[in-house]
Motif scaffolding. Structure first.
Motif, short mmCIF file in Angstrom:
data_model
loop_
_atom_site.label_atom_id
_atom_site.label_comp_id
_atom_site.label_asym_id
_atom_site.label_seq_id
_atom_site.Cartn_x
_atom_site.Cartn_y
_atom_site.Cartn_z
N ARG A 144 0.82 -1.21 0.00
CA ARG A 144 0.00 0.00 0.00
C ARG A 144 0.86 1.27 0.00
O ARG A 144 0.39 2.34 -0.36
CB ARG A 144 -0.99 0.01 1.16
CG ARG A 144 -0.39 0.29 2.51
CD ARG A 144 -1.46 0.45 3.59
NE ARG A 144 -0.84 0.57 4.86
CZ ARG A 144 -0.64 -0.43 5.71
NH1 ARG A 144 -1.06 -1.65 5.42
NH2 ARG A 144 -0.03 -0.23 6.86
N THR A 145 2.14 1.16 0.41
CA THR A 145 3.02 2.34 0.40
C THR A 145 3.93 2.37 -0.82
O THR A 145 4.74 3.29 -0.96
CB THR A 145 3.90 2.39 1.67
OG1 THR A 145 4.77 1.26 1.67
CG2 THR A 145 3.06 2.42 2.93
N ASP A 146 3.78 1.40 -1.70
CA ASP A 146 4.66 1.31 -2.86
C ASP A 146 4.61 2.56 -3.72
O ASP A 146 5.64 3.06 -4.17
CB ASP A 146 4.32 0.08 -3.69
CG ASP A 146 5.39 -0.22 -4.72
OD1 ASP A 146 6.57 -0.32 -4.31
OD2 ASP A 146 5.07 -0.31 -5.91
N ALA B 221 6.87 7.88 0.88
CA ALA B 221 7.54 6.61 1.16
C ALA B 221 8.59 6.31 0.09
O ALA B 221 9.68 5.83 0.39
CB ALA B 221 6.52 5.48 1.24
N ARG B 222 8.26 6.59 -1.17
CA ARG B 222 9.24 6.39 -2.26
C ARG B 222 10.46 7.27 -2.06
O ARG B 222 11.60 6.83 -2.24
CB ARG B 222 8.61 6.70 -3.61
CG ARG B 222 7.72 5.59 -4.08
CD ARG B 222 7.20 5.89 -5.47
NE ARG B 222 6.76 4.63 -6.00
CZ ARG B 222 6.76 4.31 -7.26
NH1 ARG B 222 7.18 5.16 -8.17
NH2 ARG B 222 6.35 3.13 -7.66
N TYR B 223 10.23 8.51 -1.69
CA TYR B 223 11.34 9.43 -1.46
C TYR B 223 12.22 8.93 -0.31
O TYR B 223 13.45 8.90 -0.42
CB TYR B 223 10.82 10.84 -1.16
CG TYR B 223 11.91 11.82 -0.83
CD1 TYR B 223 12.83 12.23 -1.80
CD2 TYR B 223 12.04 12.31 0.46
CE1 TYR B 223 13.86 13.11 -1.48
CE2 TYR B 223 13.07 13.20 0.78
CZ TYR B 223 13.97 13.59 -0.19
OH TYR B 223 14.98 14.45 0.12
#
Length: 116
Positions: A86-88, A93-95
């Motif tokens: 869900r955080t992909d 979260a990516r940063y």
């Protein structure tokens, strides 16, 4: 006596096996959740903590600790990032993952540059 970090897992079992191969045994006197807690406990007790070399160097600069190399080679351990699906796609979260990944890539280069 030894400090142990976290719950027993692959690293703990690998460490115990390696010590056994060299005729040594582990006697855990205290279990702590992370490296910093291990360093603090080692600085204030007669316990020893096994931590990665880079981590040990930093703690020795901050605390009354001394780093001692193992008398035998310890196998390389791989570090992996894992996250929930869900955080992909989450931009924050990516940063954050990109910062962690870049810091891990930079560490070996920085170490080589320091050695000259």
């Amino acid at each position: 006596m030894l400090l142990a970090q976290g719950r027993p897992g692959v690293g703990h079992h690998q460490h115990a096996r390696l010590l056994k191969e060299h005729g040594l045994t582990r006697e855990v006197g205290l279990a702590v959740p992370h490296f910093f807690a291990a360093a603090m406990a080692a600085a204030r007790t007669d316990l020893v903590a096994g931590v990665p070399r880079r981590v040990a160097r930093s703690f020795c600069e901050m605390l009354a600790l001394r780093a001692v190399e193992l008398p035998f080679a310890f196998p390389h351990m791989t570090t992996a990032l894992m996250w929930h699906t869900r955080t992909d796609a989450d931009p924050g979260a990516r940063y954050f993952r990109s910062l962690v990944t870049e810091a891990l890539r930079e560490a070996p280069r920085a170490r080589r540059q320091l050695k000259g």
